[in-house]
Write an enzyme that holds these catalytic residues in place. Structure first.
Site, PDB file in Angstrom:
ATOM      1  N   HIS A 226       0.823  -1.213   0.000  1.00 21.08           N
ATOM      2  CA  HIS A 226       0.000   0.000   0.000  1.00 21.08           C
ATOM      3  C   HIS A 226       0.861   1.269   0.000  1.00 21.08           C
ATOM      4  O   HIS A 226       0.810   2.063  -0.916  1.00 21.08           O
ATOM      5  CB  HIS A 226      -0.884   0.049   1.258  1.00 21.08           C
ATOM      6  CG  HIS A 226      -1.777  -1.132   1.454  1.00 21.08           C
ATOM      7  ND1 HIS A 226      -2.921  -1.365   0.720  1.00 21.08           N
ATOM      8  CD2 HIS A 226      -1.712  -2.142   2.356  1.00 21.08           C
ATOM      9  CE1 HIS A 226      -3.507  -2.465   1.150  1.00 21.08           C
ATOM     10  NE2 HIS A 226      -2.809  -2.954   2.141  1.00 21.08           N
TER      11      HIS A 226
HETATM   12  O1  RIB Z   1      -5.198   0.166   4.699  1.00 21.91           O
HETATM   13  C1  RIB Z   1      -3.805   0.150   4.470  1.00 21.91           C
HETATM   14  C2  RIB Z   1      -3.113   1.143   5.329  1.00 21.91           C
HETATM   15  O2  RIB Z   1      -3.329   0.817   6.695  1.00 21.91           O
HETATM   16  C3  RIB Z   1      -1.585   1.146   5.145  1.00 21.91           C
HETATM   17  O3  RIB Z   1      -1.090   2.435   5.392  1.00 21.91           O
HETATM   18  C4  RIB Z   1      -1.109   0.206   6.210  1.00 21.91           C
HETATM   19  O4  RIB Z   1       0.217   0.510   6.660  1.00 21.91           O
HETATM   20  C5  RIB Z   1      -2.083   0.498   7.310  1.00 21.91           C
HETATM   21  O5  RIB Z   1      -1.607   1.648   7.997  1.00 21.91           O
END
Ligand code: RIB
Ligand code: CA
Length: 316
Positions: A240
């Site tokens: 992500h």
């Molecule tokens: O939903 C994904 C996000 O939530 C990313 O930033 C992961 O590190 C968590 O913080």
């Protein structure tokens, strides 16, 4: 001239890869790292950020602790995804570099006021509590921000922590509402995009052999992917947060459109939802560049090459 950024983070394995990618990229100047409670409590996110800096040989980058709880809600963490430490998958030494005395929010405000207006980009990759607190405490700094490039939210993917909300927004929806309503130049990398940024076994094994940094990334991915594999059934871990840094480096690999995005803060079942008007069915003004597509092959090649460069530099 390198682009000046401040990364606001809740490490988390994917945050760690984002930090490494930024530190491996000469196009970016990381002015500082501000930590926020999210994946794990603040004491651990502030510890983990320094572990990653030392792993990359960048203990010159100041690390600040920010807010330890959302603006008004109880903190929700994600140890079930990231492990108790937040960086499960490999054991790395405790950090030696100190945490800065200044609060992360004060660093954000002071830096935005001291750097020339329009030159500092904020890269929040956790809950938006620090950013919103800075904007509320010092409204004058909002107009001095060059851009906010964040990971969070969703449209077709809807949610990963509830059926309707993505984690970073869900943890502090009031903070997200402040940022999305601030008028700042906002770029959003949502789950619709990051759920396509899945690691492959070949990529992980390519990382594993580059050296200590690559080995850590491979070990984190081994740990991090098990949750998504069990939940979604697809092989690979969604990277992500590195997508934000990759967008700064290669925006041409991404595609999306400027739309209106509102944050639900009162819904019985939908609190934390990003209500993205992708099809323009309302007359609400566009407030975000909402990215939906990335060229994944080139994305992972970029990440692999840049992180391998850290090991190459360390090997001398
Ligand atoms: O939903 C994904 C996000 O939530 C990313 O930033 C992961 O590190 C968590 O913080
Ligand atoms: Ca994160």
């Amino acid at each position: 001239m390198a682009r000046k950024i401040i990364i606001d983070t809740d490490p988390g394995q994917d945050d760690a890869v984002a930090l490494l990618l930024a530190m491996a990229s000469p196009e970016l100047e990381v002015l500082g790292i501000t930590c926020v409670a999210g994946n794990v409590p603040l004491a651990l996110t502030a510890r983990n950020a320094r572990i990653v800096c030392e792993l990359a040989g960048r203990d010159d980058i100041p690390v600040f602790a920010g807010c330890d709880a959302p603006l008004q809600r109880r903190l929700v963490t994600a140890e079930h995804v990231h492990g108790r430490s937040g960086l499960d998958g490999i054991t790395l030494p405790d950090p030696v570099m100190p945490l800065q005395d200044r609060h992360g929010v004060d660093f954000l405000i002071d830096t935005l006021r001291s750097e020339p207006a329009g030159t500092v980009t904020l890269v929040p990759i956790g809950p938006l509590t620090n950013i919103a607190t800075a904007f509320r405490r010092a409204p004058d700094v909002v107009g001095r921000v060059k851009q906010v490039v964040m990971m969070g939210g969703a449209y077709f993917e809807v949610g990963n922590v509830t059926p309707s909300a993505e984690f970073n927004i869900f943890v502090d929806p009031e903070a997200a509402q402040v940022v999305f309503a601030s008028g700042v130049d906002l770029v959003v990398l949502p789950l619709d995009l990051t759920h396509r940024a899945l690691t492959s076994r070949a990529w992980v094994e390519r990382m594993r052999v580059t050296g200590p940094v690559g080995r850590a990334v491979a070990s984190w991915t081994d740990f991090f992917e098990r949750y998504d594999q069990q939940k979604y059934g697809n092989a690979g871990a969604p990277l992500h947060d590195p997508c934000t840094i990759a967008w700064l480096l290669r925006p041409d690999l991404f595609d999306g459109r400027r739309i209106n995005v509102e944050i639900e803060t009162e819904g019985r079942f939908t609190t934390g939802m990003t209500v993205a008007d992708w099809w323009g069915v309302t007359d609400r003004p566009a407030n975000a560049l909402f990215l939906r597509h990335v060229e994944t092959e080139q994305l992972f090649d970029l990440i692999a090459r840049r992180i391998a460069s850290l090991d190459k530099a360390a090997a001398g």
